[in-house]
Design an enzyme around this catalytic site. Structure first.
Site, PDB file in Angstrom:
ATOM      1  N   ASP A  22       0.834  -1.207   0.000  1.00 20.08           N
ATOM      2  CA  ASP A  22       0.000   0.000   0.000  1.00 20.08           C
ATOM      3  C   ASP A  22       0.866   1.253   0.000  1.00 20.08           C
ATOM      4  O   ASP A  22       1.988   1.238   0.495  1.00 20.08           O
ATOM      5  CB  ASP A  22      -0.913  -0.040   1.244  1.00 20.08           C
ATOM      6  CG  ASP A  22      -2.043   0.964   1.155  1.00 20.08           C
ATOM      7  OD1 ASP A  22      -2.332   1.453   0.041  1.00 20.08           O
ATOM      8  OD2 ASP A  22      -2.633   1.260   2.198  1.00 20.08           O
ATOM      9  N   ARG A  35      -0.186   9.213 -10.035  1.00 15.91           N
ATOM     10  CA  ARG A  35      -0.257   7.999  -9.209  1.00 15.91           C
ATOM     11  C   ARG A  35       0.485   6.824  -9.838  1.00 15.91           C
ATOM     12  O   ARG A  35       1.122   6.019  -9.157  1.00 15.91           O
ATOM     13  CB  ARG A  35      -1.719   7.595  -8.995  1.00 15.91           C
ATOM     14  CG  ARG A  35      -2.522   8.565  -8.165  1.00 15.91           C
ATOM     15  CD  ARG A  35      -3.971   8.110  -8.075  1.00 15.91           C
ATOM     16  NE  ARG A  35      -4.067   6.763  -7.551  1.00 15.91           N
ATOM     17  CZ  ARG A  35      -4.042   6.443  -6.257  1.00 15.91           C
ATOM     18  NH1 ARG A  35      -3.930   7.398  -5.348  1.00 15.91           N
ATOM     19  NH2 ARG A  35      -4.129   5.202  -5.878  1.00 15.91           N
ATOM     20  N   HIS A  39       3.025   3.313  -8.795  1.00 14.38           N
ATOM     21  CA  HIS A  39       2.878   1.896  -9.136  1.00 14.38           C
ATOM     22  C   HIS A  39       4.132   1.387  -9.853  1.00 14.38           C
ATOM     23  O   HIS A  39       4.601   0.283  -9.601  1.00 14.38           O
ATOM     24  CB  HIS A  39       1.644   1.681 -10.021  1.00 14.38           C
ATOM     25  CG  HIS A  39       0.345   2.054  -9.359  1.00 14.38           C
ATOM     26  ND1 HIS A  39       0.048   1.689  -8.069  1.00 14.38           N
ATOM     27  CD2 HIS A  39      -0.729   2.752  -9.809  1.00 14.38           C
ATOM     28  CE1 HIS A  39      -1.158   2.158  -7.750  1.00 14.38           C
ATOM     29  NE2 HIS A  39      -1.642   2.805  -8.792  1.00 14.38           N
ATOM     30  N   TRP A  71     -11.036  -2.641  -9.404  1.00 20.14           N
ATOM     31  CA  TRP A  71     -11.633  -2.426 -10.740  1.00 20.14           C
ATOM     32  C   TRP A  71     -12.417  -1.125 -10.784  1.00 20.14           C
ATOM     33  O   TRP A  71     -12.667  -0.571 -11.857  1.00 20.14           O
ATOM     34  CB  TRP A  71     -12.565  -3.580 -11.135  1.00 20.14           C
ATOM     35  CG  TRP A  71     -11.872  -4.888 -11.369  1.00 20.14           C
ATOM     36  CD1 TRP A  71     -12.021  -6.022 -10.626  1.00 20.14           C
ATOM     37  CD2 TRP A  71     -10.953  -5.232 -12.420  1.00 20.14           C
ATOM     38  NE1 TRP A  71     -11.237  -7.030 -11.135  1.00 20.14           N
ATOM     39  CE2 TRP A  71     -10.581  -6.577 -12.238  1.00 20.14           C
ATOM     40  CE3 TRP A  71     -10.401  -4.522 -13.496  1.00 20.14           C
ATOM     41  CZ2 TRP A  71      -9.682  -7.237 -13.081  1.00 20.14           C
ATOM     42  CZ3 TRP A  71      -9.512  -5.177 -14.333  1.00 20.14           C
ATOM     43  CH2 TRP A  71      -9.153  -6.515 -14.123  1.00 20.14           C
ATOM     44  N   LEU A 133      11.488 -20.398  -4.012  1.00 19.53           N
ATOM     45  CA  LEU A 133      10.339 -19.611  -3.548  1.00 19.53           C
ATOM     46  C   LEU A 133       9.135 -19.769  -4.484  1.00 19.53           C
ATOM     47  O   LEU A 133       9.293 -19.761  -5.704  1.00 19.53           O
ATOM     48  CB  LEU A 133      10.753 -18.131  -3.509  1.00 19.53           C
ATOM     49  CG  LEU A 133       9.660 -17.118  -3.178  1.00 19.53           C
ATOM     50  CD1 LEU A 133       9.298 -17.189  -1.699  1.00 19.53           C
ATOM     51  CD2 LEU A 133      10.101 -15.709  -3.538  1.00 19.53           C
ATOM     52  N   SER A 198      -8.384  -5.056   4.530  1.00 14.00           N
ATOM     53  CA  SER A 198      -8.824  -4.758   3.156  1.00 14.00           C
ATOM     54  C   SER A 198      -9.223  -6.002   2.357  1.00 14.00           C
ATOM     55  O   SER A 198      -8.834  -6.146   1.195  1.00 14.00           O
ATOM     56  CB  SER A 198      -7.734  -3.974   2.410  1.00 14.00           C
ATOM     57  OG  SER A 198      -7.461  -2.769   3.074  1.00 14.00           O
TER      58      SER A 198
HETATM   59  C1  FPP Z   1      -1.802   0.166  -3.435  1.00 13.65           C
HETATM   60  O1  FPP Z   1      -1.386   1.513  -3.452  1.00 13.65           O
HETATM   61  C2  FPP Z   1      -1.240  -0.591  -4.555  1.00 13.65           C
HETATM   62  C3  FPP Z   1      -1.967  -1.132  -5.576  1.00 13.65           C
HETATM   63  C4  FPP Z   1      -3.419  -1.015  -5.660  1.00 13.65           C
HETATM   64  C5  FPP Z   1      -1.330  -1.852  -6.694  1.00 13.65           C
HETATM   65  C6  FPP Z   1      -0.065  -2.615  -6.410  1.00 13.65           C
HETATM   66  C7  FPP Z   1       0.676  -2.759  -7.669  1.00 13.65           C
HETATM   67  C8  FPP Z   1       2.031  -2.744  -7.833  1.00 13.65           C
HETATM   68  C9  FPP Z   1       2.957  -2.673  -6.720  1.00 13.65           C
HETATM   69  C10 FPP Z   1       2.646  -2.783  -9.204  1.00 13.65           C
HETATM   70  C11 FPP Z   1       2.347  -3.944 -10.065  1.00 13.65           C
HETATM   71  C12 FPP Z   1       2.405  -5.245  -9.392  1.00 13.65           C
HETATM   72  C13 FPP Z   1       3.199  -6.291  -9.758  1.00 13.65           C
HETATM   73  C14 FPP Z   1       3.052  -7.593  -9.066  1.00 13.65           C
HETATM   74  C15 FPP Z   1       4.200  -6.180 -10.818  1.00 13.65           C
HETATM   75  P1  FPP Z   1      -2.493   2.651  -3.578  1.00 13.65           P
HETATM   76  O2  FPP Z   1      -2.604   2.999  -5.016  1.00 13.65           O
HETATM   77  O3  FPP Z   1      -3.759   2.200  -2.935  1.00 13.65           O
HETATM   78  O4  FPP Z   1      -1.815   3.796  -2.761  1.00 13.65           O
HETATM   79  P2  FPP Z   1      -2.533   4.919  -1.884  1.00 13.65           P
HETATM   80  O5  FPP Z   1      -3.288   4.212  -0.788  1.00 13.65           O
HETATM   81  O6  FPP Z   1      -1.377   5.726  -1.377  1.00 13.65           O
HETATM   82  O7  FPP Z   1      -3.426   5.693  -2.814  1.00 13.65           O
END
Ligand code: FPP
Length: 242
Positions: A22, A35, A39, A71, A133, A198
């Protein structure tokens, strides 16, 4: 699994670590970036964490990469996340094989866009002979939906006369979850300081130790993973006993 010469030594290593990754959005916002940059940087954290888990002898690493609820984010963000995921699955095959990592996935995988689903299938197949792993990606995942699907599957078995309702216990239900091939997580790590589950692995986390760190996911690196393992090492797991 053999541990890495450079990794710190731990008295006790969790067999299965699950992570709620997160804080990508906040990381980007703090820097005035879109944002999606959070990611993108979060993908580097995924790479570092997979390596760290392998080096310490963790057997299973489950990453919450995309929830059913995700989604509902703006289409542009969902599209970019799917693109990042597809790129990761395509570009990391060599690296996963080099580190002897076997890929698996849990969730409503049929919801994924067809090219992502196809790449996921290909990478799972390409890494299926690795013995180190097991990296499990939770994709279009919801803990409640997983339990509902398990109940539906148990009901089908009852209707077919394969099981008697009186036999249903924790072991039976567990065998109908997405995670039937994996042990329950020993340690859950959540980044960015939020104190929530969550909708992640609701059944499986019953006795899991929690480690919540204020570090945002894009900043999470090997030393942060080792800190979590060090904290786990000092826990006294009682499973409701004294
Ligand atoms: C939460 O941060 C993160 C996600 C919803 C997506 C996680 C994805 C990645 C780390 C990249 C792709 C994954 C792989 C396995 C290659 P948030 O967007 O909810 O952050 P916030 O709470 O600060 O808004």
């Amino acid at each position: 699994m053999a541990t890495h010469p450079k990794a710190p030594k731990f008295k006790r290593v969790p067999r299965h670590v699950a992570i709620i990754m997160d804080g990508n959005g906040r990381w980007a916002k703090q820097r005035g970036l879109p944002r999606i940059e959070g990611h993108r940087k979060g993908t580097d954290s995924v790479r570092a964490t997979v390596e760290a888990a392998g080096e310490t002898g963790v057997e299973f690493l489950t990453l919450y990469a995309f929830s059913v609820e995700n989604w509902s984010r703006p289409k542009a963000e969902v599209d970019t996340l799917m693109r990042l995921l597809q790129q990761f699955l395509r570009d990391e095959i060599a690296e996963l094989n080099k580190h002897n990592v076997r890929l698996q996935a849990i969730g409503r995988l049929a919801d994924l866009p067809a090219p992502v689903g196809a790449q996921l299938h290909e990478t799972i197949l390409a890494t299926s002979r690795n013995t180190g792993l097991t990296l499990i990606l939770a994709l279009s995942y919801s803990g409640r939906i997983e339990i509902i699907e398990a109940v539906q599957s148990v009901i089908r078995e009852i209707q077919l006369g394969h099981i008697d309702p009186a036999q249903i216990d924790e072991t039976v239900l567990s065998r109908h979850l997405y995670t039937r091939y994996f042990p329950d997580p020993d340690l859950l790590i959540r980044t960015s300081g939020e104190m929530r589950l969550s909708n992640f692995l609701l059944w499986q986390l019953s006795y899991t130790e929690l480690f919540i760190t204020p570090t945002l996911w894009p900043d999470f690196r090997k030393p942060d993973f080792f800190d979590a393992l060090r904290s786990y090492e000092s826990r006294n797991r009682r499973y409701g006993r004294i």
